[in-house]
Design a protein around this motif. Structure first.
Motif, PDB file in Angstrom:
ATOM      1  N   LEU A   1     -46.113 -64.122   1.174  1.00 50.23           N
ATOM      2  CA  LEU A   1     -46.946 -64.880   2.206  1.00 50.23           C
ATOM      3  C   LEU A   1     -46.797 -66.258   1.834  1.00 50.23           C
ATOM      4  O   LEU A   1     -47.418 -67.048   2.486  1.00 50.23           O
ATOM      5  CB  LEU A   1     -48.306 -64.556   1.863  1.00 50.23           C
ATOM      6  CG  LEU A   1     -48.751 -63.211   2.356  1.00 50.23           C
ATOM      7  CD1 LEU A   1     -50.066 -62.703   2.195  1.00 50.23           C
ATOM      8  CD2 LEU A   1     -48.311 -62.634   3.634  1.00 50.23           C
TER       9      LEU A   1
ATOM     10  N   GLN B   1     -48.694 -66.254   6.627  1.00 46.20           N
ATOM     11  CA  GLN B   1     -49.811 -65.401   6.763  1.00 46.20           C
ATOM     12  C   GLN B   1     -50.434 -65.679   8.099  1.00 46.20           C
ATOM     13  O   GLN B   1     -50.902 -64.808   8.885  1.00 46.20           O
ATOM     14  CB  GLN B   1     -50.600 -65.506   5.684  1.00 46.20           C
ATOM     15  CG  GLN B   1     -51.846 -64.320   5.714  1.00 46.20           C
ATOM     16  CD  GLN B   1     -52.683 -64.808   4.364  1.00 46.20           C
ATOM     17  OE1 GLN B   1     -52.528 -65.628   3.558  1.00 46.20           O
ATOM     18  NE2 GLN B   1     -53.528 -63.795   4.098  1.00 46.20           N
ATOM     19  N   ASP B   2     -50.690 -67.070   8.522  1.00 41.37           N
ATOM     20  CA  ASP B   2     -51.364 -67.690   9.498  1.00 41.37           C
ATOM     21  C   ASP B   2     -50.765 -67.896  10.599  1.00 41.37           C
ATOM     22  O   ASP B   2     -51.086 -68.279  11.793  1.00 41.37           O
ATOM     23  CB  ASP B   2     -52.434 -68.987   8.965  1.00 41.37           C
ATOM     24  CG  ASP B   2     -53.371 -68.449   7.872  1.00 41.37           C
ATOM     25  OD1 ASP B   2     -53.886 -67.446   8.000  1.00 41.37           O
ATOM     26  OD2 ASP B   2     -53.901 -69.202   7.176  1.00 41.37           O
TER      27      ASP B   2
END
Length: 200
Positions: free
Chosen positions: A35, A61-62
């Protein structure tokens, strides 16, 4: 004094607990690396002989790319939020932020941004990268926090305006004379933010 120690196949409970901690730490390390952010750096010799430098950090991840362009007073910072399909640019010389809808079909993907770090600077004579032009509206954003933490932090404390993508063909050479700010990624993708910002 005798201690009551339970054993399983030659291992004590203490050994098994230690083994679980080690396995958990290794899994956490692997997940963190999977990530982790990718960092892309790009340097470019400008037409005026000056140097500009950009840094792109990708949060897989975001689904967010943070871009910083270090070019003196013409520098800017941006957040491309793929999950919200929004991009925001803070123009330092205008002391303002611009928020617009991201055209995901036209914007380079996070995967393409990651691969761009292995790409060389555009060779002279090759066609320019694709670009989009946006017109800044007079409509101010009243609450930047509605767009999430990344965009909210970028635009906190400065006037923020909406922009809309222009349709049709435009000639990039005319953009600077039309008061447009170049807020794209060098050699990969161009974004031109055009229009006067009231109050700046």
């Amino acid at each position: 004094m005798l201690h009551n120690v339970q054993k399983f196949h030659g291992f004590t409970l203490h050994d098994l607990s230690l083994f679980q901690i080690i396995i958990g730490a290794l899994l956490g390390l692997c997940l963190t690396q999977a990530l982790a952010d990718d960092s892309v750096n790009e340097n470019n010799q400008g037409n005026d002989g000056g140097n500009s430098h950009q840094n792109v950090n990708i949060n897989n991840q975001d689904h967010i790319a943070n871009i910083n362009s270090y070019n003196g007073w013409k520098g800017w910072a941006a957040v491309w939020d793929y999950s919200k399909e929004l991009f925001t640019t803070r123009l330092f010389n205008k002391r303002a932020c611009i928020v617009a809808k991201m055209n995901k079909d036209a914007f380079p993907s996070l995967e393409k941004l990651s691969k761009f770090k292995d790409q060389k600077v555009r060779v002279k004579g090759t066609p320019p990268p694709p670009f989009l032009r946006f017109s800044i509206t007079k409509t101010r954003v009243r609450n930047v926090a509605q767009f999430g933490r990344s965009i909210g932090n970028l635009c906190k404390g400065v006037p923020t305006y909406y922009a809309q993508q222009d349709q049709g063909e435009h000639f990039s050479l005319l953009f600077e004379s039309q008061g447009c700010a170049d807020a794209g990624i060098l050699g990969l993708f161009g974004i031109y933010l055009c229009g006067n910002i009231s109050g700046c």
